[in-house]
Design a protein around this motif. Structure first.
Motif, PDB file in Angstrom:
ATOM      1  N   LEU A  79       0.834  -1.206   0.000  1.00 57.83           N
ATOM      2  CA  LEU A  79       0.000   0.000   0.000  1.00 57.83           C
ATOM      3  C   LEU A  79       0.870   1.257   0.000  1.00 57.83           C
ATOM      4  O   LEU A  79       0.584   2.232  -0.712  1.00 57.83           O
ATOM      5  N   ASP A  80       1.936   1.232   0.796  1.00 60.52           N
ATOM      6  CA  ASP A  80       2.834   2.386   0.858  1.00 60.52           C
ATOM      7  C   ASP A  80       3.517   2.629  -0.485  1.00 60.52           C
ATOM      8  O   ASP A  80       3.605   3.771  -0.949  1.00 60.52           O
ATOM      9  N   PHE A  81       3.994   1.573  -1.128  1.00 54.18           N
ATOM     10  CA  PHE A  81       4.636   1.729  -2.430  1.00 54.18           C
ATOM     11  C   PHE A  81       3.645   2.243  -3.473  1.00 54.18           C
ATOM     12  O   PHE A  81       3.996   3.051  -4.343  1.00 54.18           O
ATOM     13  N   ARG A  82       2.402   1.799  -3.394  1.00 56.54           N
ATOM     14  CA  ARG A  82       1.383   2.317  -4.321  1.00 56.54           C
ATOM     15  C   ARG A  82       1.155   3.803  -4.079  1.00 56.54           C
ATOM     16  O   ARG A  82       0.973   4.576  -5.028  1.00 56.54           O
ATOM     17  N   ALA A  83       1.145   4.202  -2.809  1.00 51.57           N
ATOM     18  CA  ALA A  83       0.891   5.598  -2.480  1.00 51.57           C
ATOM     19  C   ALA A  83       2.001   6.518  -2.967  1.00 51.57           C
ATOM     20  O   ALA A  83       1.783   7.727  -3.105  1.00 51.57           O
ATOM     21  N   ARG A  84       3.179   5.987  -3.225  1.00 53.15           N
ATOM     22  CA  ARG A  84       4.297   6.798  -3.715  1.00 53.15           C
ATOM     23  C   ARG A  84       4.153   7.148  -5.196  1.00 53.15           C
ATOM     24  O   ARG A  84       4.881   7.995  -5.713  1.00 53.15           O
ATOM     25  N   ARG A  85       3.223   6.483  -5.867  1.00 47.20           N
ATOM     26  CA  ARG A  85       3.014   6.746  -7.284  1.00 47.20           C
ATOM     27  C   ARG A  85       2.201   8.026  -7.490  1.00 47.20           C
ATOM     28  O   ARG A  85       1.574   8.534  -6.562  1.00 47.20           O
ATOM     29  N   LYS A  86       2.182   8.502  -8.713  1.00 46.72           N
ATOM     30  CA  LYS A  86       1.317   9.619  -9.072  1.00 46.72           C
ATOM     31  C   LYS A  86      -0.094   9.069  -9.229  1.00 46.72           C
ATOM     32  O   LYS A  86      -0.374   8.280 -10.143  1.00 46.72           O
TER      33      LYS A  86
END
Length: 205
Positions: A79-86
């Motif tokens: 979830l955290d890695f997804r949140a780092r995306r645009k």
């Protein structure tokens, strides 16, 4: 890891392949007594989550439901890695909803610390979800929900206005004197960074 991990089974295989009894002993000291521990170094776990960032939602749910600490930790890292995306605001809101709806499987403080700022704090900051959820979390009986309430606003310090930082300080005030050490330590961390941010803003002004 030779390529993207597209199923929960592949993520779990990767975690089990990296199992280390010495690491398991270290992890056992910081997780709930009834958590299953595989024994995976955090760097290895983060790498697995990064390879699994596009895991289908059903497979992510499998990780969230798993009894092992590392399986659930990997899900919150995803979830955290997804949140780092645009992302669009609605996509950020969707990540926040997963975090809130599956807060019941958070059993360790580092799951909160890994995901709460970007996954929850970011959508609150931009108004993608109602910031009143922080008050609800702060009033919860579960100390890890209270830790989420003060850890998510760390994103306010990083990307918000001075007024946003003050919003976070109001949550810190509401948790002043909390009886749980994991909540008290999170409040101290927030106040330290908030004070530094406000001092820097004053110097720049």
């Amino acid at each position: 890891m030779s390529g993207p991990l597209t199923t929960a089974a592949r993520v779990l295989e990767t975690l089990h392949a990296a199992s280390d009894p010495n690491e398991a002993e270290k992890i056992r000291n910081r997780v709930a007594d009834d958590d299953v521990v595989i024994g995976v170094r955090m760097g290895t776990l983060f790498d697995a989550a990064r390879w699994a960032v596009d895991l289908p939602e059903k497979e992510l749910e499998t990780l969230l439901e798993h009894p092992a600490y590392e399986a659930r930790m990997s899900a919150f890292c995803i979830l955290d890695f997804r949140a780092r995306r645009k992302l669009a605001d609605r996509e950020r809101a969707a990540l926040a909803r997963i975090y809130l709806e599956r807060h019941d499987v958070i059993t360790a403080w580092d799951m909160v610390d890994r995901a709460a700022p970007r996954v929850l704090g970011w959508p609150i900051l931009i108004g993608a979800i109602d910031g009143g959820v922080l008050d609800d979390l702060a009033a919860a009986t579960d100390p890890l929900r209270r830790r989420s309430a003060i850890t998510a606003p760390l994103w306010f310090i990083k990307k918000g206005s001075p007024e946003d930082v003050v919003r976070g300080l109001a949550i810190a005030d509401s948790l002043a004197g909390d009886e749980h050490p994991r909540v008290r330590s999170a409040v101290q961390i927030f106040r330290k960074h908030a004070d530094q941010r406000l001092r820097n803003d004053g110097e720049d002004g």
